[in-house]
Design a protein around this motif. Structure first.
Motif, PDB file in Angstrom:
ATOM      1  N   THR A  64      24.282  15.589 -24.025  1.00 45.32           N
ATOM      2  CA  THR A  64      24.138  16.696 -23.090  1.00 45.32           C
ATOM      3  C   THR A  64      25.548  17.366 -22.919  1.00 45.32           C
ATOM      4  OG1 THR A  64      22.120  15.549 -21.994  1.00 45.32           O
ATOM      5  CG2 THR A  64      23.629  17.067 -20.615  1.00 45.32           C
ATOM      6  N   ASP A  65      25.540  18.469 -22.837  1.00 47.96           N
ATOM      7  CA  ASP A  65      26.708  19.221 -22.684  1.00 47.96           C
ATOM      8  C   ASP A  65      27.403  18.870 -21.089  1.00 47.96           C
ATOM      9  OD1 ASP A  65      28.952  21.006 -21.821  1.00 47.96           O
ATOM     10  OD2 ASP A  65      27.967  22.779 -22.613  1.00 47.96           O
ATOM     11  N   PRO A  66      28.494  18.249 -21.122  1.00 43.68           N
ATOM     12  CA  PRO A  66      29.312  17.806 -19.796  1.00 43.68           C
ATOM     13  C   PRO A  66      28.999  18.977 -18.729  1.00 43.68           C
ATOM     14  CG  PRO A  66      30.782  17.329 -21.403  1.00 43.68           C
ATOM     15  CD  PRO A  66      29.701  18.347 -22.117  1.00 43.68           C
ATOM     16  N   ALA A  67      29.168  20.299 -19.145  1.00 44.60           N
ATOM     17  CA  ALA A  67      29.147  21.483 -18.333  1.00 44.60           C
ATOM     18  C   ALA A  67      27.642  21.735 -17.686  1.00 44.60           C
ATOM     19  CB  ALA A  67      29.678  22.372 -18.949  1.00 44.60           C
ATOM     20  N   ALA A  68      26.634  21.003 -18.292  1.00 48.13           N
ATOM     21  CA  ALA A  68      25.326  21.446 -17.922  1.00 48.13           C
ATOM     22  C   ALA A  68      24.998  20.612 -16.586  1.00 48.13           C
ATOM     23  CB  ALA A  68      24.273  20.767 -18.883  1.00 48.13           C
ATOM     24  N   PRO A  69      24.262  21.209 -15.740  1.00 47.90           N
ATOM     25  CA  PRO A  69      23.831  20.859 -14.364  1.00 47.90           C
ATOM     26  C   PRO A  69      22.681  19.440 -14.623  1.00 47.90           C
ATOM     27  CG  PRO A  69      22.660  22.623 -14.532  1.00 47.90           C
ATOM     28  CD  PRO A  69      23.538  22.558 -15.988  1.00 47.90           C
ATOM     29  N   VAL A  70      23.329  18.483 -15.430  1.00 45.62           N
ATOM     30  CA  VAL A  70      22.011  17.617 -15.644  1.00 45.62           C
ATOM     31  C   VAL A  70      22.801  16.119 -15.660  1.00 45.62           C
ATOM     32  CG1 VAL A  70      20.504  16.651 -17.305  1.00 45.62           C
ATOM     33  CG2 VAL A  70      20.968  19.068 -17.270  1.00 45.62           C
ATOM     34  N   THR A  71      22.241  15.279 -14.918  1.00 42.73           N
ATOM     35  CA  THR A  71      22.774  13.850 -14.851  1.00 42.73           C
ATOM     36  C   THR A  71      21.791  12.844 -15.023  1.00 42.73           C
ATOM     37  OG1 THR A  71      22.250  13.807 -12.364  1.00 42.73           O
ATOM     38  CG2 THR A  71      24.459  14.520 -13.017  1.00 42.73           C
ATOM     39  N   PHE A  72      21.976  11.648 -15.607  1.00 47.48           N
ATOM     40  CA  PHE A  72      21.292  10.493 -16.009  1.00 47.48           C
ATOM     41  C   PHE A  72      21.535   9.483 -15.401  1.00 47.48           C
ATOM     42  CE2 PHE A  72      21.314  13.740 -19.455  1.00 47.48           C
ATOM     43  CZ  PHE A  72      19.751  14.038 -19.598  1.00 47.48           C
ATOM     44  N   ALA A  73      20.615   8.575 -14.997  1.00 46.25           N
ATOM     45  CA  ALA A  73      21.036   7.311 -14.674  1.00 46.25           C
ATOM     46  C   ALA A  73      19.822   5.946 -14.906  1.00 46.25           C
ATOM     47  CB  ALA A  73      20.819   7.333 -12.981  1.00 46.25           C
ATOM     48  N   VAL A  74      20.395   5.052 -14.940  1.00 43.49           N
ATOM     49  CA  VAL A  74      19.546   3.958 -15.475  1.00 43.49           C
ATOM     50  C   VAL A  74      19.090   3.240 -14.400  1.00 43.49           C
ATOM     51  CG1 VAL A  74      19.644   1.560 -16.491  1.00 43.49           C
ATOM     52  CG2 VAL A  74      21.108   3.213 -17.628  1.00 43.49           C
ATOM     53  N   GLY A  75      17.599   3.264 -14.114  1.00 42.47           N
ATOM     54  CA  GLY A  75      16.959   2.592 -13.022  1.00 42.47           C
ATOM     55  C   GLY A  75      15.515   2.657 -13.060  1.00 42.47           C
ATOM     56  N   ASP A  76      14.941   2.257 -11.894  1.00 45.25           N
ATOM     57  CA  ASP A  76      13.433   2.056 -11.838  1.00 45.25           C
ATOM     58  C   ASP A  76      13.151   3.042 -11.053  1.00 45.25           C
ATOM     59  OD1 ASP A  76      10.814   1.437 -10.943  1.00 45.25           O
ATOM     60  OD2 ASP A  76      11.175  -0.616 -10.779  1.00 45.25           O
ATOM     61  N   ALA A  77      12.343   4.270 -11.689  1.00 44.35           N
ATOM     62  CA  ALA A  77      11.808   5.282 -10.901  1.00 44.35           C
ATOM     63  C   ALA A  77      11.016   5.145  -9.700  1.00 44.35           C
ATOM     64  CB  ALA A  77      10.868   6.322 -11.858  1.00 44.35           C
ATOM     65  N   LEU A  78      10.587   4.185  -9.573  1.00 48.41           N
ATOM     66  CA  LEU A  78       9.734   3.787  -8.404  1.00 48.41           C
ATOM     67  C   LEU A  78      10.482   3.017  -7.260  1.00 48.41           C
ATOM     68  CD1 LEU A  78       6.369   2.326  -9.898  1.00 48.41           C
ATOM     69  CD2 LEU A  78       6.978   4.622  -9.702  1.00 48.41           C
ATOM     70  N   LYS A  79      11.722   2.735  -7.657  1.00 46.32           N
ATOM     71  CA  LYS A  79      12.537   2.123  -6.556  1.00 46.32           C
ATOM     72  C   LYS A  79      14.034   2.853  -6.449  1.00 46.32           C
ATOM     73  CE  LYS A  79      10.637  -2.314  -7.424  1.00 46.32           C
ATOM     74  NZ  LYS A  79      10.713  -3.677  -8.014  1.00 46.32           N
ATOM     75  N   GLU A  80      14.507   3.609  -7.360  1.00 44.06           N
ATOM     76  CA  GLU A  80      15.915   3.809  -7.697  1.00 44.06           C
ATOM     77  C   GLU A  80      16.054   5.495  -7.783  1.00 44.06           C
ATOM     78  OE1 GLU A  80      18.469   0.741  -9.687  1.00 44.06           O
ATOM     79  OE2 GLU A  80      16.498   0.327 -10.615  1.00 44.06           O
ATOM     80  N   VAL A  81      15.020   6.334  -7.428  1.00 45.10           N
ATOM     81  CA  VAL A  81      15.191   7.630  -7.532  1.00 45.10           C
ATOM     82  C   VAL A  81      16.188   8.146  -6.251  1.00 45.10           C
ATOM     83  CG1 VAL A  81      14.166   9.940  -7.107  1.00 45.10           C
ATOM     84  CG2 VAL A  81      13.112   8.201  -8.434  1.00 45.10           C
ATOM     85  N   PRO A  82      17.270   8.841  -6.385  1.00 47.95           N
ATOM     86  CA  PRO A  82      18.132   9.210  -5.468  1.00 47.95           C
ATOM     87  C   PRO A  82      17.394   9.941  -4.378  1.00 47.95           C
ATOM     88  CG  PRO A  82      19.009   9.863  -7.670  1.00 47.95           C
ATOM     89  CD  PRO A  82      17.571   9.281  -7.648  1.00 47.95           C
TER      90      PRO A  82
END
Length: 202
Positions: A64-82
């Protein structure tokens, strides 16, 4: 365009057509190598991808281009969604790794009023018609892949290197539970034992 291909790019284009042309915030659950998250960024102000596999999340960040408005995270989608609400939530080939009804309830809670949820999932084939639909499609897709790659063996895309788990729910099970969790959801059975679910929150 009919959603009759397992090609991630084809699936991604189909998903974009289900969404508004401009999106504020989008969440991609089970984001894998980030193909869909990067595609969503063409219509969204900010995209967040979440996946339980740290190796594939690292790969998504590399691609992913660092300038893109995209972030990624490691986590459980049912418990750790921002925290906060999302205008769009997508989940492709990942919901069968989660408790189905719990996942739909979680997505509903994180979806903003007027928002759209799009799920592309897989079901467990059960009936003769389940197998017949895909028996017809497989030769055509093999031929198309051969033409596209000019007869050469195509490299396995990064999006297909994450761990996989077989589906356990039949399409009938999915329809029943989806309508309980998301009244008015539109579900369609697709080729290659896949289905689509689209739900708009009012």
């Amino acid at each position: 365009m009919v959603l009759d291909s397992a090609d991630p790019a084809t699936v991604g284009r189909w998903i974009l057509r289900q969404l508004p042309r401009r999106i504020n915030r989008a969440l991609d659950v089970g984001s894998g190598s980030g193909d869909l998250a990067r595609l969503l960024a063409s219509q969204a102000g900010a995209v967040h991808g979440i996946d339980v596999d740290p190796t594939i999340v690292d790969r998504a960040r590399e691609l992913t281009d660092p300038a893109a408005p995209v972030t990624f995270a490691v986590g459980d989608a049912l418990k750790e969604v921002p925290s906060g609400l999302y205008d769009v939530i997508t989940c492709v080939a990942a919901i069968h790794h989660m408790p189905f009804s719990d996942a739909l309830t979680c997505f509903r809670q994180h979806l903003a009023p007027g928002g759209t949820l799009v799920v592309v999932g897989v079901y467990r084939p059960q009936s003769r018609s389940d197998y017949l639909i895909d028996a017809v499609a497989i030769p055509a897709n093999i031929a198309m892949a051969w033409i596209k790659n000019k007869g050469r063996k195509a490299p396995r895309p990064a999006s297909m290197t994450a761990p996989i788990r077989p589906a356990t729910m039949t399409f009938a099970d999915i329809v029943r539970d989806a309508h309980q969790a998301l009244p008015g959801a539109r579900l369609h059975r697709r080729q290659f034992w896949r289905y689509t679910l689209v739900w708009h929150r009012h």
